[in-house]
Design a protein around this motif. Structure first.
Motif, PDB file in Angstrom:
ATOM      1  N   ARG A   1       0.831  -1.206   0.000  1.00 24.58           N
ATOM      2  CA  ARG A   1       0.000   0.000   0.000  1.00 24.58           C
ATOM      3  C   ARG A   1       0.870   1.263   0.000  1.00 24.58           C
ATOM      4  O   ARG A   1       0.510   2.272  -0.626  1.00 24.58           O
ATOM      5  N   ALA A   2       2.011   1.212   0.675  1.00 21.19           N
ATOM      6  CA  ALA A   2       2.930   2.349   0.632  1.00 21.19           C
ATOM      7  C   ALA A   2       3.508   2.508  -0.765  1.00 21.19           C
ATOM      8  O   ALA A   2       3.702   3.639  -1.249  1.00 21.19           O
ATOM      9  N   GLY A   3       3.767   1.391  -1.440  1.00 18.22           N
ATOM     10  CA  GLY A   3       4.257   1.466  -2.811  1.00 18.22           C
ATOM     11  C   GLY A   3       3.243   2.095  -3.745  1.00 18.22           C
ATOM     12  O   GLY A   3       3.592   2.902  -4.619  1.00 18.22           O
ATOM     13  N   ILE A   4       1.978   1.761  -3.565  1.00 15.80           N
ATOM     14  CA  ILE A   4       0.915   2.380  -4.366  1.00 15.80           C
ATOM     15  C   ILE A   4       0.903   3.890  -4.138  1.00 15.80           C
ATOM     16  O   ILE A   4       0.822   4.681  -5.090  1.00 15.80           O
ATOM     17  N   ALA A   5       1.008   4.290  -2.881  1.00 10.83           N
ATOM     18  CA  ALA A   5       0.944   5.715  -2.549  1.00 10.83           C
ATOM     19  C   ALA A   5       2.082   6.503  -3.174  1.00 10.83           C
ATOM     20  O   ALA A   5       1.891   7.655  -3.601  1.00 10.83           O
TER      21      ALA A   5
END
Length: 217
Positions: free
Chosen positions: A123-127
């Motif tokens: 999810r941090a990578g998506i952000a």
């Protein structure tokens, strides 16, 4: 709306053993270089406006033939780097399970939400990566953009943009071929988006298509 062509890098030296490369800078095999050449042949007639790649060597080497065949300069963006798998970097699934069984179990259940120690959540990578798409869409409205990146991040972003739970990416999208092409139109907005915010923000034109069969629409 902008047409994005998303391509995973070519085969790496860790590919055969299914070792998690993540943020490790692993080179391509000879076969991987051939896959990159096939992507470059596809790019000849794709009418691209820009080519953007992750700064990792395997992505830049995979983008290089497309740069050569189109004459476009290569842009790199650090936000497109692969998910950092922390203590799992360089390990096979069996090795991760043996050395870090609790973390492997958590990752297997919710891979976008359960980072390994020292790593990054999906999810941090998506952000961090999603703003790249927004910026390119503004810079190239109605343009054609090739992004050469990484399997996990591409699948995570696809789930997010398609309105699906990113924690399901390993089940829904178990494989993404090396130098295959996924074609999306983004942003894809309809009048119903306000009432249904979880609807897809993309239109899918092709998923995981080998470059010799990929459309150049």
């Amino acid at each position: 709306m902008t047409t994005f062509f998303l391509a995973r890098h070519g085969e790496t030296e860790w590919h055969a053993e299914h070792r998690y490369a993540g943020s490790s800078d692993i080179g391509l095999t000879r076969h991987g270089l051939g896959q990159a050449a096939a992507l470059g042949a596809w790019a000849v007639d794709a009418r691209l406006d820009v080519i953007v790649a992750s700064p990792l060597t395997r992505a830049q080497r995979s983008a290089a033939p497309s740069v050569e065949t189109t004459g476009l300069p290569l842009r790199t963006d650090a936000r497109l780097v692969e998910i950092d798998f922390g203590v799992a970097e360089g390990l096979t699934p069996a090795e991760i399970d043996d050395r870090h069984p609790e973390e492997w179990a958590a990752f297997s259940q919710a891979p976008a939400s359960s980072p390994f120690t020292g790593g990054e959540s999906g999810r941090a990578g998506i952000a961090r990566a999603l703003p790249v798409f927004d910026e390119l869409a503004r810079e190239f409205p109605d343009g054609r953009v090739l992004i050469v990146g990484h399997a996990t991040l591409i699948r995570l972003l696809f789930c997010e943009l398609a309105g699906m739970d990113p924690d399901g990416y390993r089940d829904l999208l178990p494989v993404l071929g090396n130098c295959s092409v996924t074609t999306i139109v983004y942003p894809w907005a309809t009048e119903s988006m306000a009432a249904h915010p979880n609807r897809p923000r993309i239109r899918l034109l092709g998923f995981d298509v080998p470059p010799d069969r990929a459309s150049r629409v």
